[in-house]
Motif scaffolding. Structure first.
Motif, short mmCIF file in Angstrom:
data_model
loop_
_atom_site.label_atom_id
_atom_site.label_comp_id
_atom_site.label_asym_id
_atom_site.label_seq_id
_atom_site.Cartn_x
_atom_site.Cartn_y
_atom_site.Cartn_z
N GLN A 339 -90.74 8.69 10.73
CA GLN A 339 -90.22 8.69 9.36
C GLN A 339 -88.97 7.84 9.25
O GLN A 339 -88.69 7.27 8.18
CB GLN A 339 -89.97 10.13 8.90
CG GLN A 339 -89.46 10.27 7.48
CD GLN A 339 -90.49 9.83 6.45
OE1 GLN A 339 -91.62 9.51 6.73
NE2 GLN A 339 -90.09 9.80 5.21
N ARG A 342 -90.04 4.33 8.74
CA ARG A 342 -90.59 4.07 7.41
C ARG A 342 -89.53 4.11 6.34
O ARG A 342 -89.48 3.26 5.45
CB ARG A 342 -91.68 5.11 7.08
CG ARG A 342 -92.47 4.80 5.82
CD ARG A 342 -93.06 6.04 5.18
NE ARG A 342 -92.03 6.94 4.68
CZ ARG A 342 -91.40 6.78 3.52
NH1 ARG A 342 -91.67 5.77 2.73
NH2 ARG A 342 -90.46 7.64 3.14
N TRP A 343 -88.64 5.11 6.41
CA TRP A 343 -87.72 5.39 5.30
C TRP A 343 -86.71 4.26 5.10
O TRP A 343 -86.43 3.86 3.98
CB TRP A 343 -87.00 6.71 5.56
CG TRP A 343 -86.16 7.18 4.42
CD1 TRP A 343 -86.58 7.58 3.18
CD2 TRP A 343 -84.73 7.29 4.41
NE1 TRP A 343 -85.51 7.95 2.41
CE2 TRP A 343 -84.36 7.78 3.14
CE3 TRP A 343 -83.74 7.05 5.35
CZ2 TRP A 343 -83.03 8.01 2.80
CZ3 TRP A 343 -82.42 7.27 5.01
CH2 TRP A 343 -82.08 7.75 3.74
N ASN A 381 -93.22 1.38 1.67
CA ASN A 381 -92.74 2.11 0.48
C ASN A 381 -93.72 2.00 -0.67
O ASN A 381 -93.36 2.25 -1.82
CB ASN A 381 -91.37 1.57 0.04
CG ASN A 381 -90.24 2.04 0.94
OD1 ASN A 381 -89.68 3.12 0.73
ND2 ASN A 381 -89.93 1.26 1.95
N THR A 385 -99.76 4.19 -0.91
CA THR A 385 -99.94 4.66 0.47
C THR A 385 -99.15 5.91 0.76
O THR A 385 -99.63 6.81 1.48
CB THR A 385 -99.51 3.55 1.46
OG1 THR A 385 -100.22 2.34 1.15
CG2 THR A 385 -99.79 3.94 2.89
N TYR A 386 -97.94 6.00 0.20
CA TYR A 386 -97.04 7.11 0.50
C TYR A 386 -96.66 7.85 -0.79
O TYR A 386 -96.18 7.23 -1.75
CB TYR A 386 -95.77 6.60 1.19
CG TYR A 386 -96.04 5.93 2.52
CD1 TYR A 386 -96.33 6.69 3.65
CD2 TYR A 386 -96.03 4.54 2.63
CE1 TYR A 386 -96.60 6.08 4.86
CE2 TYR A 386 -96.29 3.92 3.84
CZ TYR A 386 -96.57 4.70 4.95
OH TYR A 386 -96.85 4.09 6.15
N PRO A 389 -92.38 7.80 -1.96
CA PRO A 389 -91.91 7.12 -0.75
C PRO A 389 -90.42 7.18 -0.52
O PRO A 389 -89.98 7.04 0.63
CB PRO A 389 -92.38 5.67 -0.96
CG PRO A 389 -92.64 5.53 -2.42
CD PRO A 389 -93.07 6.88 -2.88
N ARG A 396 -95.23 14.27 6.07
CA ARG A 396 -96.27 13.43 5.47
C ARG A 396 -97.20 12.88 6.55
O ARG A 396 -98.30 12.46 6.26
CB ARG A 396 -95.65 12.30 4.66
CG ARG A 396 -94.91 11.28 5.49
CD ARG A 396 -94.45 10.05 4.64
NE ARG A 396 -93.33 10.33 3.76
CZ ARG A 396 -93.41 10.25 2.44
NH1 ARG A 396 -94.56 9.95 1.85
NH2 ARG A 396 -92.34 10.48 1.68
N PHE A 397 -96.76 12.88 7.81
CA PHE A 397 -97.57 12.35 8.90
C PHE A 397 -98.38 13.42 9.62
O PHE A 397 -98.96 13.16 10.68
CB PHE A 397 -96.68 11.60 9.90
CG PHE A 397 -95.91 10.49 9.26
CD1 PHE A 397 -96.57 9.43 8.65
CD2 PHE A 397 -94.53 10.51 9.21
CE1 PHE A 397 -95.87 8.41 8.04
CE2 PHE A 397 -93.82 9.49 8.60
CZ PHE A 397 -94.49 8.43 8.01
N GLU A 406 -100.55 10.59 6.10
CA GLU A 406 -100.31 9.27 5.52
C GLU A 406 -100.21 8.23 6.62
O GLU A 406 -100.07 8.55 7.80
CB GLU A 406 -99.04 9.31 4.64
CG GLU A 406 -99.23 10.22 3.44
CD GLU A 406 -98.01 10.29 2.53
OE1 GLU A 406 -97.03 9.56 2.78
OE2 GLU A 406 -98.04 11.07 1.56
N PRO A 409 -96.50 4.53 10.35
CA PRO A 409 -95.60 3.40 10.09
C PRO A 409 -95.68 2.28 11.11
O PRO A 409 -95.38 1.13 10.81
CB PRO A 409 -94.22 4.04 10.09
CG PRO A 409 -94.46 5.46 9.75
CD PRO A 409 -95.78 5.80 10.37
#
Length: 493
Positions: A339, A342-343, A381, A385-386, A389, A396-397, A406, A409
């Motif tokens: 995360q 991704r974030w 983002n 997909t997310y 986001p 979420r994973f 989801e 990443p």
């Protein structure tokens, strides 16, 4: 009033635009398919004025929303393709990796500053494959990286002690620790607690690298012939800057390598990336040059990116206390560092690929030599997909309530195809150890000033290839007396 330098640049730009236009009129041929859609360019200069210099991933995202997952612009005859879809990026750079694995020549960073010999800048070919083999031999698998876990744990423990003593210097502590870990792994060098010469040098090198590779940051990357202008020419300050950055880069390449060779000659060299590649080998000058630059590539690719990821983690824990509490209640191997990747995407626009020959993709013409820029920020983002986001939500994973997880990443954050980051296992291990050890002993929360809770702003610094959060304040305190005792233990082998 326009300065003399600005007038000179405008004159050069106009002359170049005229030249490109005339050449195109002479050699023009009919394309086998249309270019992908994109913003309409100007006569002569194309999309020079459209090329963003600050937070380019946001402009690229706007293009994607307007024109689709593949966007095309042309800058003085150079075609640039921006990808705003993980699916498209995988189709092009993974499935057709032989075609899409070259690198463009970047005059400022590669030629003038001197990064052309490092792995990220190498054209696809034998030397590139040799560098990749060096990486694979030493850190190419989880098992190989496990050898360095003790190093990372010791340096992270020292990081916890520094944060305990000076929590308001968080970013500096993260940067020091990231450098300490990479230098220990790359060259077996143990950094000093304060004012370490290699750490200071390396910080300057990676900062300059991020600035030189930012899309559109230097006009010489758009007009390569400017590399030939003399340093006294109005507006040629970039050449003086390049010379300064070249000198510190050369020192960073040579000084740690000499340190390893001297220790090996004395029989005191600890295991490291460099000693592993030098041990028992009678290398030619060319092969040793490759070892030196492989080690610098390891540092350049693994230090500043780790700083960004870990600093982003502390920001996320400050803003999302519920997530922090869940993680502290169950620090296990399920959630992992995904995360964080991704974030706050560490390299939002990736590193540009270059097309080796003409291609037709999804009905669009992609000419040979086109720059391919994967907009990783939007891929990670993308609301398609997310879900929501902008929220930091590690769950979420995980498969939940009959819903699939989801997208992983790693599909986008470490690059694509044959150019995927060779140090991804090391990066995962470093971030994982830092996150777990920090959460185990620290409470991270918002700062309260004069009775008012301060909520940090989620905002990236505007310049550079690597995205760093703006400096922010947070409260970092030991979770308990037991945690305090753990922090205060000796942090040595």
């Amino acid at each position: 009033m326009l300065s003399i330098a600005n007038v000179a640049w405008l004159n050069l730009l106009c002359l170049t635009g005229v030249g490109v236009y005339l050449v195109k009129r002479v050699v023009i041929r009919k394309n086998p398919a249309p270019y992908p859609p994109g913003p309409r360019g100007w006569p002569l200069i194309g999309n020079v004025l459209d090329m963003p210099r600050i937070k380019p991933w946001l402009t690229f995202t706007e293009w994607g929303q307007k024109y689709g997952d593949i966007t095309h612009i042309e800058v003085l005859g150079r075609h640039i393709i921006v990808l705003n879809s993980t699916k498209t990026a995988l189709e092009m750079m993974d499935s057709k990796s032989l075609l899409y694995s070259d690198r463009p020549i970047l005059p400022m960073a590669g030629e003038l500053v001197g990064w052309k010999d490092s792995l990220p800048f190498l054209p696809y070919g034998d030397l590139f494959r040799q560098h990749r083999r060096n990486f694979h031999r030493v850190i190419g698998s989880r098992a190989a990286v496990d050898v360095y876990n003790v190093v990372e744990e010791v340096e992270t423990h020292r990081f916890l002690k520094r944060v305990l003593a000076e929590p308001d210097q968080l970013q500096e502590h993260i940067r020091h620790t990231a450098g300490a870990v990479i230098l220990r792994i790359s060259h077996g060098y143990e950094v000093k607690e304060n004012n370490d010469p290699f750490i200071d040098l390396a910080d300057r090198v990676v900062t300059s690298a991020s600035q030189t590779t930012a899309p559109g940051a230097f006009m010489v990357d758009i007009l390569p012939f400017l590399a030939k202008v003399p340093t006294w020419f109005p507006g040629a300050g970039f050449k003086r800057l390049a010379r300064e950055w070249h000198e510190i880069l050369e020192e960073m390449v040579s000084a740690p390598h000499k340190f390893v060779k001297d220790q090996m000659a004395d029989g005191t060299a600890p295991m490291s990336f460099t000693s592993n590649l030098l041990e028992g080998c009678d290398l030619s000058a060319e092969e040793e040059h490759t070892v030196k630059w492989s080690a610098v590539s390891l540092y350049g690719g693994g230090s500043d990116t780790t700083v960004s990821a870990i600093y982003s983690f502390f920001l996320a824990m400050t803003l999302f206390p519920d997530v922090k509490k869940k993680a502290q209640a169950e620090i296990d191997a399920v959630v992992g560092p995904d995360q964080v990747h991704r974030w706050n995407v560490v390299i939002p626009t990736g590193f540009p690929h270059c097309v080796a020959k003409d291609d037709i993709h999804d009905g669009y013409y992609i000419p040979k030599g086109s720059l391919i820029i994967p907009n990783a920020w939007f891929m990670l983002n993308d609301p398609r997909t997310y879900v929501d986001p902008s929220q930091f939500n590690p769950e979420r994973f995980l498969a939940k309530d009959g819903k699939d997880p989801e997208m992983e990443p790693r599909m986008a954050c470490f690059g694509f195809g044959r150019r995927i980051c060779p140090g991804l296992h090391l990066a995962d291990a470093s971030i994982w150890i830092s996150i777990m050890m920090s959460l185990a002993v620290f409470d991270i929360s918002k700062v309260v000033e004069n009775g008012v809770e301060i909520t940090p702003e989620v905002e990236a610094l505007p310049l550079g290839t690597i995205s760093h959060p703006k400096p922010f304040k947070c409260s970092i305190t030991p979770r308990s007396a037991t945690a305090l005792g753990l922090i205060q233990q000796d942090a040595n082998y």
